[in-house]
Scaffold this active site. Sequence first.
Site, PDB file in Angstrom:
ATOM      1  CE  LYS A  65      -0.892  17.656  47.556  1.00 22.99           C
ATOM      2  NZ  LYS A  65       0.419  17.523  46.811  1.00 22.99           N
ATOM      3  CD  GLN A 106       3.358  15.263  45.932  1.00 25.67           C
ATOM      4  OE1 GLN A 106       2.083  15.317  46.193  1.00 25.67           O
ATOM      5  NE2 GLN A 106       3.804  16.207  46.103  1.00 25.67           N
ATOM      6  CG  ASP A 136      -0.742  19.724  41.019  1.00 22.49           C
ATOM      7  OD1 ASP A 136      -1.289  20.556  42.035  1.00 22.49           O
ATOM      8  OD2 ASP A 136      -0.183  18.817  41.058  1.00 22.49           O
TER       9      ASP A 136
END
Length: 285
Positions: free
Chosen positions: A56, A100, A123
Amino acid sequence: MLRVAAQIIDGKALAQEIRAELREQAAALQAKGVRPGLSVFLVGDDPASALYVKNKHRACESVGVFSEEHRLPVTVSQDELINLVLAANFNPSIHGILVQLPLPNHIDKRAIIETIAAEKDVDGFHPYNMGGLLQGNPRAVACTPKGVVKMIESTGMSIAVKRAVVVGRSQIVGKPAAMLLLERHATVTICHSRTQDLAGRCREADILVVAAGKAKMIDAAMVKPGAVVIDVGMNLVDTGFVGDVDFETVSKVAGWISPVPGGVGPMTIAMLLENTVEATVRAAK
Ligand code: NDP
């Protein structure tokens, strides 16, 4: 019967195109003195999570998005993590926040996700953003399902009126994917581990999205000839990563199919970048 091989939905190539557009948008923002910024939180030392985070960061760098990493020990307390996320919420140079997953058991995932400012939730997991999706008014949409829909649209086939079947009902893939397809006027069936006659349901699908996490569980007998098949699964087996779809047999029946690797994975990262740039544009306004 003459069998024509399916066309491949090349997620890697599609993601590259999207990244090129995002690079231009990020440059335009920078010209106005705004640099898109992403803050990533990684708790513990799970190698798969560490690899995802590394990828990422690389992706951010490639399009001109600033990214910072908070690498925290597995022993970090929930309160400590919440305070760090709150600090990122108030940091004007950060436009996107990503924690995460998975998190260690002593940390309540929901409490952390709800701490992220909804406008920085790149997200798309915050209840505000999930609710917006359910209301047909999405803002940040979860990256994987957002990428899945772009992949289907890249075939040129209209989603409206089609029969779509989504295998898997997780919060992060199955449910939002189904909502996005419904929003585009498909007739949607969601299957899960208790679905009866899964093969029959799958065979009805003009669009089949599989996100179950079971290696090669979908075979050619479960697929309608000509269907668009999107394989979200990422399963580590002896030979490397394979999807939930048996590519070798299904590619002889489907009209379009996404491979693993090189399908949904690169699109998920491209959508994270897109969500970050979009959050920056909204913040700049
Ligand atoms: P989850 O484990 O959270 O959900 C799996 C879903 O599949 C559940 O709803 C489960 O049903 C259903 N399921 C499991 N077995 C069967 C079965 N035999 N028949 C029908 N349904 C079944 O997984 P995720 O949604 O997080 O991920 C799914 C897959 O996608 C994984 O392989 C994951 O690695 C991959 N993935 C890939 C990404 C990428 O970027 N490429 C991103 C995210 C995920 P039930 O609810 O009844 O238990």
